[in-house]
Design a protein around this motif. Structure first.
Motif, mmCIF file in Angstrom:
data_model
loop_
_atom_site.group_PDB
_atom_site.id
_atom_site.type_symbol
_atom_site.label_atom_id
_atom_site.label_comp_id
_atom_site.label_asym_id
_atom_site.label_seq_id
_atom_site.Cartn_x
_atom_site.Cartn_y
_atom_site.Cartn_z
ATOM 1 N N SER A 203 55.065 21.596 25.697
ATOM 2 C CA SER A 203 54.633 23.184 25.395
ATOM 3 C C SER A 203 53.673 22.769 24.432
ATOM 4 N N GLY B 207 55.438 27.083 21.909
ATOM 5 C CA GLY B 207 55.949 27.056 22.891
ATOM 6 C C GLY B 207 56.729 27.523 23.773
ATOM 7 N N ARG B 208 58.514 27.844 22.495
ATOM 8 C CA ARG B 208 59.344 28.696 23.648
ATOM 9 C C ARG B 208 59.386 29.237 22.944
ATOM 10 N N TYR C 102 50.960 33.744 29.488
ATOM 11 C CA TYR C 102 52.230 32.260 29.424
ATOM 12 C C TYR C 102 53.297 32.188 30.018
ATOM 13 N N VAL D 41 57.288 33.753 21.023
ATOM 14 C CA VAL D 41 56.762 32.625 21.202
ATOM 15 C C VAL D 41 56.518 31.427 19.653
ATOM 16 N N ALA E 201 61.166 25.465 30.884
ATOM 17 C CA ALA E 201 59.861 24.471 29.379
ATOM 18 C C ALA E 201 60.007 25.719 28.304
ATOM 19 N N ALA E 202 60.058 26.478 28.616
ATOM 20 C CA ALA E 202 59.297 27.892 27.293
ATOM 21 C C ALA E 202 60.583 29.206 27.549
ATOM 22 N N THR F 141 54.015 17.296 23.417
ATOM 23 C CA THR F 141 55.401 17.959 24.382
ATOM 24 C C THR F 141 54.131 18.350 25.086
ATOM 25 N N ARG G 119 50.947 23.457 26.651
ATOM 26 C CA ARG G 119 50.991 24.781 27.405
ATOM 27 C C ARG G 119 50.121 26.048 26.188
#
Length: 305
Positions: free
Chosen positions: A4, A261-262, A227, A258, A236-237, A2, A7
């Motif tokens: 995320s 990534g979310r 970030y 986080v 996306a986050a 993904t 990243r």
């Protein structure tokens, strides 16, 4: 795989760096107008000290960043853009082009040691560069000098000469380093992160992003963490309904949690108390809170709000 997860890996949030050189080889720079926030950003990426060959100066978006000394070529690359952008404001403050050019050799003369801003202003006055210390003129002149590659600002907020010489590099190299630190990302994201005009971002080379799978990584990130600041589009986050809780205006980013990534929560610290406001289910942050406590030398008290 993904975006995320990729990243998180690119930002060293899912696998820690070993030292500052390893960290900055990956993330390129840390936002640094707030030094405690920069230290929190390094901690979240596995590095507990900012000791090393780092320089704090004005770079991307014309704001203070921490850079490895080997990457100071970015000052020469970006400096002219922000010098041009700040010209009108300098003129409003009485900082004419002629005065600014005279100030550069004067600063090289008076900065014989790290100095606080007030001391720099006083010494400049002694050599014929008079500034109103109560105005914004000193700050804008010193930023001009930093963008000109003459000085930098220490972690203790003193100003000192910048004398590290590096080989010049271009926009393509900055794009590659940006993608290594933030990919997957778009040219629009790159423009927002760097502050470069889009007309300079044509025909950027293709860059492959390193694959990554979700790892369950949980990180408590502080103010101005890279970030989120690395992208124009943060969807996306960060879910749209949570944007007002995280992005509170003026480029300010509230400390946030986080998970893979979310952004799932925001948090704040009051002494040893860590208050966390989750957006849904409570994330498992026990290990992060404990590590933050060790890093800040407090016995953490977690409160859910």
């Amino acid at each position: 795989m993904t975006a995320s997860a990729q990243r998180m890996r690119a930002q060293r949030l899912s696998h820690p760096a070993t030292d500052v050189t390893d960290l900055f080889a990956s993330v390129f720079a840390l936002q640094a107008q707030d030094v405690p926030a920069a230290r929190l950003a390094a901690r979240a990426r596995g590095v507990r000290s900012l000791d090393g060959p780092l320089v704090r100066t004005w770079a991307m978006r014309g704001t203070l960043h921490l850079l490895h000394e080997d990457d100071l070529w970015v000052v020469d690359l970006l400096g002219p853009t922000f010098i041009a952008a700040g010209r009108r404001r300098r003129e409003q403050l009485g900082l004419t082009d002629e005065l600014c050019e005279r100030a550069l050799p004067a600063l090289r003369k008076v900065l014989t040691e790290p100095l606080a801003r007030a001391d720099v202003v006083a010494r400049l006055s002694e050599v014929g560069i008079a500034l109103d210390p109560k105005s914004q003129a000193p700050a804008h002149l010193l930023a001009f000098a930093a963008h000109s590659g003459v000085l930098c600002r220490g972690l203790d907020d003193t100003y000192r000469l910048l004398d590290v010489e590096v080989e010049p590099r271009g926009v393509d190299e900055l794009w590659r380093r940006y993608r290594r630190a933030y990919g997957p990302a778009t040219p629009d994201d790159f423009a927002a992160w760097s502050g470069l005009p889009k007309k300079r971002l044509r025909d950027l080379p293709e860059v492959a992003d390193e694959p990554a799978e979700p790892s369950g990584a949980v990180r408590m990130l502080g103010h101005f963490d890279p970030y989120l600041l690395g992208y124009r589009d943060r969807s996306a986050a960060l879910a749209p309904e949570h944007v007002p809780l995280v992005q509170t205006g003026g480029g300010f980013v509230t400390p946030h949690v986080v998970v893979d990534g979310r952004v799932v929560a925001v948090w704040r610290r009051d002494g040893a108390r860590f208050s966390v406001h989750p957006f849904g289910d409570r994330p498992d942050i026990a290990d992060e809170v404990a590590d933050l406590g060790r890093f800040l030398d407090v016995q953490p008290d977690l409160t859910w709000v």
